[in-house]
Design a protein around this motif. Structure first.
Motif, PDB file in Angstrom:
ATOM      1  N   CYS A 122       0.806  -1.233   0.000  1.00  0.00           N
ATOM      2  CA  CYS A 122       0.000   0.000   0.000  1.00  0.00           C
ATOM      3  C   CYS A 122       0.833   1.274   0.000  1.00  0.00           C
ATOM      4  O   CYS A 122       0.315   2.356   0.277  1.00  0.00           O
ATOM      5  CB  CYS A 122      -0.966  -0.001   1.179  1.00  0.00           C
ATOM      6  SG  CYS A 122      -0.186  -0.143   2.790  1.00  0.00           S
ATOM      7  N   ARG A 168      -5.007   0.202  -8.464  1.00  0.00           N
ATOM      8  CA  ARG A 168      -4.549   1.162  -7.471  1.00  0.00           C
ATOM      9  C   ARG A 168      -5.227   2.530  -7.669  1.00  0.00           C
ATOM     10  O   ARG A 168      -5.554   3.216  -6.697  1.00  0.00           O
ATOM     11  CB  ARG A 168      -3.027   1.269  -7.507  1.00  0.00           C
ATOM     12  CG  ARG A 168      -2.376  -0.071  -7.143  1.00  0.00           C
ATOM     13  CD  ARG A 168      -0.869  -0.036  -7.188  1.00  0.00           C
ATOM     14  NE  ARG A 168      -0.311   0.600  -6.014  1.00  0.00           N
ATOM     15  CZ  ARG A 168      -0.221   0.028  -4.815  1.00  0.00           C
ATOM     16  NH1 ARG A 168      -0.670  -1.201  -4.627  1.00  0.00           N
ATOM     17  NH2 ARG A 168       0.312   0.670  -3.801  1.00  0.00           N
ATOM     18  N   LEU A 169      -5.469   2.900  -8.909  1.00  0.00           N
ATOM     19  CA  LEU A 169      -6.221   4.132  -9.161  1.00  0.00           C
ATOM     20  C   LEU A 169      -7.626   4.034  -8.572  1.00  0.00           C
ATOM     21  O   LEU A 169      -8.120   4.981  -7.935  1.00  0.00           O
ATOM     22  CB  LEU A 169      -6.303   4.397 -10.668  1.00  0.00           C
ATOM     23  CG  LEU A 169      -5.011   4.870 -11.345  1.00  0.00           C
ATOM     24  CD1 LEU A 169      -5.182   4.832 -12.859  1.00  0.00           C
ATOM     25  CD2 LEU A 169      -4.630   6.269 -10.890  1.00  0.00           C
ATOM     26  N   ALA A 210      -8.553   2.298  -6.126  1.00  0.00           N
ATOM     27  CA  ALA A 210      -8.478   2.276  -4.664  1.00  0.00           C
ATOM     28  C   ALA A 210      -8.030   3.606  -4.078  1.00  0.00           C
ATOM     29  O   ALA A 210      -7.861   3.731  -2.858  1.00  0.00           O
ATOM     30  CB  ALA A 210      -7.523   1.175  -4.222  1.00  0.00           C
ATOM     31  N   GLY A 211      -7.833   4.601  -4.931  1.00  0.00           N
ATOM     32  CA  GLY A 211      -7.385   5.903  -4.447  1.00  0.00           C
ATOM     33  C   GLY A 211      -5.915   5.960  -4.145  1.00  0.00           C
ATOM     34  O   GLY A 211      -5.458   6.797  -3.367  1.00  0.00           O
ATOM     35  N   LEU A 212      -5.137   5.049  -4.754  1.00  0.00           N
ATOM     36  CA  LEU A 212      -3.685   4.998  -4.553  1.00  0.00           C
ATOM     37  C   LEU A 212      -2.966   5.124  -5.893  1.00  0.00           C
ATOM     38  O   LEU A 212      -2.337   4.169  -6.374  1.00  0.00           O
ATOM     39  CB  LEU A 212      -3.296   3.670  -3.889  1.00  0.00           C
ATOM     40  CG  LEU A 212      -3.806   3.416  -2.472  1.00  0.00           C
ATOM     41  CD1 LEU A 212      -3.576   1.959  -2.088  1.00  0.00           C
ATOM     42  CD2 LEU A 212      -3.101   4.341  -1.496  1.00  0.00           C
ATOM     43  N   PRO A 213      -3.055   6.272  -6.558  1.00  0.00           N
ATOM     44  CA  PRO A 213      -2.382   6.416  -7.854  1.00  0.00           C
ATOM     45  C   PRO A 213      -0.879   6.185  -7.705  1.00  0.00           C
ATOM     46  O   PRO A 213      -0.227   6.879  -6.923  1.00  0.00           O
ATOM     47  CB  PRO A 213      -2.694   7.853  -8.269  1.00  0.00           C
ATOM     48  CG  PRO A 213      -3.085   8.543  -7.004  1.00  0.00           C
ATOM     49  CD  PRO A 213      -3.715   7.518  -6.129  1.00  0.00           C
ATOM     50  N   GLN A 272       0.487  11.967  -6.055  1.00  0.00           N
ATOM     51  CA  GLN A 272       0.386  10.654  -5.431  1.00  0.00           C
ATOM     52  C   GLN A 272       0.717  10.720  -3.941  1.00  0.00           C
ATOM     53  O   GLN A 272       0.139  10.010  -3.144  1.00  0.00           O
ATOM     54  CB  GLN A 272       1.323   9.657  -6.113  1.00  0.00           C
ATOM     55  CG  GLN A 272       0.837   9.220  -7.484  1.00  0.00           C
ATOM     56  CD  GLN A 272       1.442  10.104  -8.547  1.00  0.00           C
ATOM     57  OE1 GLN A 272       1.532  11.310  -8.392  1.00  0.00           O
ATOM     58  NE2 GLN A 272       1.862   9.516  -9.639  1.00  0.00           N
ATOM     59  N   LYS A 281      -2.208  11.599  -1.846  1.00  0.00           N
ATOM     60  CA  LYS A 281      -3.321  10.658  -1.810  1.00  0.00           C
ATOM     61  C   LYS A 281      -2.952   9.324  -1.191  1.00  0.00           C
ATOM     62  O   LYS A 281      -3.821   8.580  -0.770  1.00  0.00           O
ATOM     63  CB  LYS A 281      -3.850  10.435  -3.215  1.00  0.00           C
ATOM     64  CG  LYS A 281      -4.446  11.678  -3.862  1.00  0.00           C
ATOM     65  CD  LYS A 281      -4.951  11.387  -5.261  1.00  0.00           C
ATOM     66  CE  LYS A 281      -5.552  12.627  -5.914  1.00  0.00           C
ATOM     67  NZ  LYS A 281      -6.042  12.355  -7.269  1.00  0.00           N
ATOM     68  N   ALA A 282      -1.652   8.992  -1.222  1.00  0.00           N
ATOM     69  CA  ALA A 282      -1.239   7.668  -0.774  1.00  0.00           C
ATOM     70  C   ALA A 282      -0.555   7.755   0.575  1.00  0.00           C
ATOM     71  O   ALA A 282       0.163   8.715   0.865  1.00  0.00           O
ATOM     72  CB  ALA A 282      -0.283   7.059  -1.795  1.00  0.00           C
TER      73      ALA A 282
END
Length: 262
Positions: free
Chosen positions: A20, A137-138, A140-143, A256, A259-260
């Motif tokens: 993650c 991943r996009l 899931a909100g993890l670009p 990123q 957001k990550a």
């Protein structure tokens, strides 16, 4: 700890799929395997283990970086001489007839049918799989921040290369510039931007295909392979570069990073 997973086909292997962190590590030249369906291309065992067939040390560094950065890894399972996954299907370099000072007999005068067979068997599954990992991943909100890991020879046609760590960019130089700055500040590596290759040498296909359309931060790392010639050296290089990448991403202020999170 993230589970290691292997794809249903042997041209691509995915590890740490459940990671993650903000990075996604790619290694297009990870393997020197020649599947039986394509034969040895007329090459000796020595040639098939040489740099022309793969990037020695790159997979070991990529795996360790993926672990240190809590990142998924997408790696090739077939030699780049069968199909170079960092080249588009219309490129002569995708199935090159000559690499450095080696002729590749099995790639001489390839017809359209054979080029299509290899494209469908190797290129399309690999890049579809990588694109699917990015899309997951996009969603899931993890670009993901795309990091491609490669290695290069210390001598090129008889000329020694002083550069030890090359940082390559395609259209967007932001992350590459930050990686160079952090590498110079944090390591003793001879680090140079767009050496020993650059986008002009057609080495950024994966970044252009997979990262640019989504507006994802991306960078290509080139490590001189005499510096990663043993598992211990691979581990040491990954330990050196992981904090460089983390600091560079923070400095570049990529979307990123906002957001990550781990």
């Amino acid at each position: 700890m993230a589970r290691a997973q292997e794809a249903g086909h042997d041209v691509v292997v995915t590890e740490n799929r459940e990671a993650c962190g903000p990075f996604l590590v790619v290694c297009e030249h990870a393997s020197n395997r020649f599947p039986a369906a394509f034969g040895t291309l007329g090459l000796s065992p020595q040639a098939r283990s040489a740099h022309i067939a793969w990037d020695p040390g790159a997979l070991g560094v990529a795996r360790r970086l993926a672990g240190l950065l809590d990142a998924p890894l997408v790696a090739a399972g077939v030699s780049r001489l069968v199909y170079d996954l960092n080249r588009p299907p219309h490129s002569a370099g995708a199935m090159t007839a000559r690499s450095e000072d080696y002729d590749i007999p099995g790639n001489l005068r390839l017809g359209a049918d054979e080029r299509l067979r290899r494209t469908e068997a190797i290129y399309l599954p690999f890049h579809a799989h990588l694109r699917a990992e990015i899309a997951r991943r996009l969603a899931a909100g993890l670009p993901p921040v795309i990091v491609a890991v490669h290695s290069f020879t210390p001598v090129w046609f008889g000329t020694p290369r002083a550069v030890e760590f090359g940082v390559i960019h395609d259209a967007d130089p932001a992350l590459a510039l930050a990686v160079v700055a952090e590498a110079k500040a944090r390591t003793r590596l001879d680090c140079r931007l767009n050496e020993p290759y650059s986008a002009a040498d057609e080495v950024t296909h994966t970044l252009r295909l997979q990262a640019t359309p989504y507006g994802l931060a991306n960078v290509m790392l080139e490590i001189r392979n005499d510096l990663i010639a043993t598992p211990e050296a691979e581990a040491a290089m990954a330990a050196t570069l992981a904090p460089v990448l983390e600091a560079a991403l923070a400095a570049a202020d990529a979307p990123q990073m906002k957001k990550a999170s781990h």
